[in-house]
Design a protein around this motif. Structure first.
Motif, PDB file in Angstrom:
ATOM      1  N   VAL A   1     -19.789 -33.994 -50.924  1.00  0.00           N
ATOM      2  CA  VAL A   1     -19.848 -32.793 -50.077  1.00  0.00           C
ATOM      3  C   VAL A   1     -20.513 -33.162 -48.757  1.00  0.00           C
ATOM      4  O   VAL A   1     -20.026 -32.811 -47.670  1.00  0.00           O
ATOM      5  CB  VAL A   1     -20.624 -31.633 -50.760  1.00  0.00           C
ATOM      6  N   ALA A   2     -21.609 -33.880 -48.836  1.00  0.00           N
ATOM      7  CA  ALA A   2     -22.324 -34.290 -47.619  1.00  0.00           C
ATOM      8  C   ALA A   2     -21.421 -35.137 -46.731  1.00  0.00           C
ATOM      9  O   ALA A   2     -21.375 -34.938 -45.507  1.00  0.00           O
ATOM     10  CB  ALA A   2     -23.595 -35.054 -47.986  1.00  0.00           C
ATOM     11  N   ASP A   3     -20.691 -36.072 -47.330  1.00  0.00           N
ATOM     12  CA  ASP A   3     -19.783 -36.921 -46.541  1.00  0.00           C
ATOM     13  C   ASP A   3     -18.672 -36.096 -45.894  1.00  0.00           C
ATOM     14  O   ASP A   3     -18.333 -36.320 -44.731  1.00  0.00           O
ATOM     15  CB  ASP A   3     -19.150 -38.003 -47.424  1.00  0.00           C
ATOM     16  N   ALA A   4     -18.086 -35.166 -46.649  1.00  0.00           N
ATOM     17  CA  ALA A   4     -16.982 -34.359 -46.105  1.00  0.00           C
ATOM     18  C   ALA A   4     -17.465 -33.493 -44.945  1.00  0.00           C
ATOM     19  O   ALA A   4     -16.780 -33.375 -43.916  1.00  0.00           O
ATOM     20  CB  ALA A   4     -16.363 -33.498 -47.203  1.00  0.00           C
ATOM     21  N   LEU A   5     -18.640 -32.886 -45.104  1.00  0.00           N
ATOM     22  CA  LEU A   5     -19.182 -32.074 -44.016  1.00  0.00           C
ATOM     23  C   LEU A   5     -19.514 -32.940 -42.798  1.00  0.00           C
ATOM     24  O   LEU A   5     -19.297 -32.528 -41.653  1.00  0.00           O
ATOM     25  CB  LEU A   5     -20.418 -31.304 -44.486  1.00  0.00           C
ATOM     26  N   ASP A   6     -20.037 -34.133 -43.052  1.00  0.00           N
ATOM     27  CA  ASP A   6     -20.354 -35.042 -41.949  1.00  0.00           C
ATOM     28  C   ASP A   6     -19.077 -35.496 -41.247  1.00  0.00           C
ATOM     29  O   ASP A   6     -19.019 -35.536 -40.016  1.00  0.00           O
ATOM     30  CB  ASP A   6     -21.148 -36.235 -42.467  1.00  0.00           C
ATOM     31  N   LEU A   7     -18.037 -35.811 -42.016  1.00  0.00           N
ATOM     32  CA  LEU A   7     -16.761 -36.197 -41.407  1.00  0.00           C
ATOM     33  C   LEU A   7     -16.224 -35.062 -40.531  1.00  0.00           C
ATOM     34  O   LEU A   7     -15.746 -35.300 -39.422  1.00  0.00           O
ATOM     35  CB  LEU A   7     -15.731 -36.563 -42.480  1.00  0.00           C
ATOM     36  N   CYS A   8     -16.343 -33.844 -41.009  1.00  0.00           N
ATOM     37  CA  CYS A   8     -15.912 -32.693 -40.213  1.00  0.00           C
ATOM     38  C   CYS A   8     -16.683 -32.640 -38.896  1.00  0.00           C
ATOM     39  O   CYS A   8     -16.093 -32.412 -37.833  1.00  0.00           O
ATOM     40  CB  CYS A   8     -16.103 -31.406 -41.018  1.00  0.00           C
TER      41      CYS A   8
ATOM     42  N   THR B   1     -25.670 -37.728 -46.451  1.00  0.00           N
ATOM     43  CA  THR B   1     -24.419 -38.395 -46.103  1.00  0.00           C
ATOM     44  C   THR B   1     -24.553 -39.913 -46.152  1.00  0.00           C
ATOM     45  O   THR B   1     -25.605 -40.469 -45.845  1.00  0.00           O
ATOM     46  CB  THR B   1     -23.900 -37.961 -44.726  1.00  0.00           C
ATOM     47  N   SER B   2     -23.464 -40.555 -46.528  1.00  0.00           N
ATOM     48  CA  SER B   2     -23.440 -42.020 -46.508  1.00  0.00           C
ATOM     49  C   SER B   2     -22.675 -42.542 -45.300  1.00  0.00           C
ATOM     50  O   SER B   2     -22.600 -43.753 -45.092  1.00  0.00           O
ATOM     51  CB  SER B   2     -22.813 -42.557 -47.797  1.00  0.00           C
ATOM     52  N   LEU B   3     -22.090 -41.635 -44.504  1.00  0.00           N
ATOM     53  CA  LEU B   3     -21.368 -42.070 -43.306  1.00  0.00           C
ATOM     54  C   LEU B   3     -22.350 -42.453 -42.213  1.00  0.00           C
ATOM     55  O   LEU B   3     -23.432 -41.869 -42.091  1.00  0.00           O
ATOM     56  CB  LEU B   3     -20.450 -40.954 -42.797  1.00  0.00           C
ATOM     57  N   ARG B   4     -21.945 -43.438 -41.421  1.00  0.00           N
ATOM     58  CA  ARG B   4     -22.771 -43.818 -40.267  1.00  0.00           C
ATOM     59  C   ARG B   4     -22.724 -42.707 -39.233  1.00  0.00           C
ATOM     60  O   ARG B   4     -21.754 -41.957 -39.154  1.00  0.00           O
ATOM     61  CB  ARG B   4     -22.236 -45.112 -39.650  1.00  0.00           C
ATOM     62  N   GLU B   5     -23.778 -42.635 -38.446  1.00  0.00           N
ATOM     63  CA  GLU B   5     -23.822 -41.646 -37.365  1.00  0.00           C
ATOM     64  C   GLU B   5     -22.649 -41.884 -36.420  1.00  0.00           C
ATOM     65  O   GLU B   5     -22.346 -43.026 -36.060  1.00  0.00           O
ATOM     66  CB  GLU B   5     -25.147 -41.771 -36.602  1.00  0.00           C
TER      67      GLU B   5
ATOM     68  N   GLU C   1     -13.047 -45.468 -38.232  1.00  0.00           N
ATOM     69  CA  GLU C   1     -14.143 -46.009 -39.052  1.00  0.00           C
ATOM     70  C   GLU C   1     -14.723 -44.941 -39.971  1.00  0.00           C
ATOM     71  O   GLU C   1     -14.992 -45.205 -41.146  1.00  0.00           O
ATOM     72  CB  GLU C   1     -15.231 -46.602 -38.158  1.00  0.00           C
ATOM     73  N   SER C   2     -14.904 -43.731 -39.459  1.00  0.00           N
ATOM     74  CA  SER C   2     -15.445 -42.646 -40.284  1.00  0.00           C
ATOM     75  C   SER C   2     -14.484 -42.292 -41.413  1.00  0.00           C
ATOM     76  O   SER C   2     -14.902 -42.127 -42.569  1.00  0.00           O
ATOM     77  CB  SER C   2     -15.714 -41.407 -39.420  1.00  0.00           C
ATOM     78  N   LEU C   3     -13.205 -42.175 -41.092  1.00  0.00           N
ATOM     79  CA  LEU C   3     -12.209 -41.859 -42.125  1.00  0.00           C
ATOM     80  C   LEU C   3     -12.118 -42.959 -43.175  1.00  0.00           C
ATOM     81  O   LEU C   3     -12.023 -42.672 -44.381  1.00  0.00           O
ATOM     82  CB  LEU C   3     -10.832 -41.642 -41.484  1.00  0.00           C
ATOM     83  N   ALA C   4     -12.153 -44.208 -42.741  1.00  0.00           N
ATOM     84  CA  ALA C   4     -12.062 -45.326 -43.684  1.00  0.00           C
ATOM     85  C   ALA C   4     -13.263 -45.341 -44.628  1.00  0.00           C
ATOM     86  O   ALA C   4     -13.109 -45.551 -45.838  1.00  0.00           O
ATOM     87  CB  ALA C   4     -11.949 -46.649 -42.931  1.00  0.00           C
ATOM     88  N   ALA C   5     -14.446 -45.099 -44.103  1.00  0.00           N
ATOM     89  CA  ALA C   5     -15.649 -45.076 -44.942  1.00  0.00           C
ATOM     90  C   ALA C   5     -15.595 -43.911 -45.934  1.00  0.00           C
ATOM     91  O   ALA C   5     -15.912 -44.075 -47.125  1.00  0.00           O
ATOM     92  CB  ALA C   5     -16.904 -44.976 -44.070  1.00  0.00           C
ATOM     93  N   TYR C   6     -15.176 -42.755 -45.458  1.00  0.00           N
ATOM     94  CA  TYR C   6     -15.046 -41.581 -46.329  1.00  0.00           C
ATOM     95  C   TYR C   6     -14.004 -41.854 -47.416  1.00  0.00           C
ATOM     96  O   TYR C   6     -14.244 -41.583 -48.602  1.00  0.00           O
ATOM     97  CB  TYR C   6     -14.665 -40.371 -45.481  1.00  0.00           C
ATOM     98  N   GLY C   7     -12.866 -42.419 -47.030  1.00  0.00           N
ATOM     99  CA  GLY C   7     -11.817 -42.737 -48.000  1.00  0.00           C
ATOM    100  C   GLY C   7     -12.295 -43.707 -49.065  1.00  0.00           C
ATOM    101  O   GLY C   7     -11.998 -43.551 -50.251  1.00  0.00           O
ATOM    102  N   LYS C   8     -13.057 -44.706 -48.656  1.00  0.00           N
ATOM    103  CA  LYS C   8     -13.611 -45.669 -49.616  1.00  0.00           C
ATOM    104  C   LYS C   8     -14.535 -44.968 -50.610  1.00  0.00           C
ATOM    105  O   LYS C   8     -14.473 -45.212 -51.821  1.00  0.00           O
ATOM    106  CB  LYS C   8     -14.370 -46.766 -48.862  1.00  0.00           C
TER     107      LYS C   8
END
Length: 184
Positions: A28-35, A93-97, A114-121
């Protein structure tokens, strides 16, 4: 952070539900961060391809926000508290800033890819984790999300400038042409 679990008639073992709750809250944190990454790019992109990139980045956000909702609702179905505020998400979140002060559409495309690839992984790893925990429903949900993310990454990648292929055993030069033959 310890998640509050509530009583539920869901027949998954409590240990599985707790493990999935942690996994689901992390995604959830990653998806919100990606958004938020996508909206940042949407608001800040400039240049000759402004309109197409502005709309593309909005599509990334339009994909990520409903995904966060599906993931959060799955956590709720398993009896978990959902940690969904911006501050909670920023900590989890585990995504980079997402970088700021990007100047070009190409810079934003690279950062978004890069953000999408990290989220997908992370989503693909969540599929494996849910399968190992015998939670087929959570694995299935993440599989659906993975397909959406891979498609969106393809859309973003398709807007990026072509990259030169690395030479393979000296058979292709940087120009893509075969190397000149040596005179005997």
């Amino acid at each position: 952070m310890s998640l509050q679990m509530i009583r539920t008639k869901n027949d998954l073992p409590e240990s599985t539900r707790k493990k999935m709750a942690e996994l689901l809250n992390a995604r959830v944190a990653d998806a919100l961060d990606l958004c938020s990454h996508a909206k940042h790019a949407h608001w800040n992109v400039r240049g000759a391809r402004f309109l197409s990139l502005h709309e593309l980045f909005d599509k990334v956000a339009e994909m990520a926000l409903p995904q966060s909702d599906h993931i959060a609702e799955r956590a709720g179905q398993l009896g978990s508290e959902v940690l969904g505020t911006m501050r909670m998400g920023a900590k989890a979140t585990s995504l980079r800033e997402y970088p700021h002060n990007l100047a070009t559409g190409d810079d934003h495309l690279e950062a978004m890819a890069e953000s999408l690839a990290a989220y997908g992984k992370n989503v693909r790893e969540a599929i494996d984790t849910a399968e190992k925990a015998d939670d087929a429903d959570t694995a299935d949900m993440f599989t659906e999300i993975s397909r959406e993310v891979d498609q969106m990454l393809w859309f973003v990648d398709s807007h990026r400038p072509p990259q030169e292929a690395a030479p393979a055993n000296g058979t292709r030069a940087k120009t893509g042409k075969a190397p000149a033959k040596k005179a005997d």
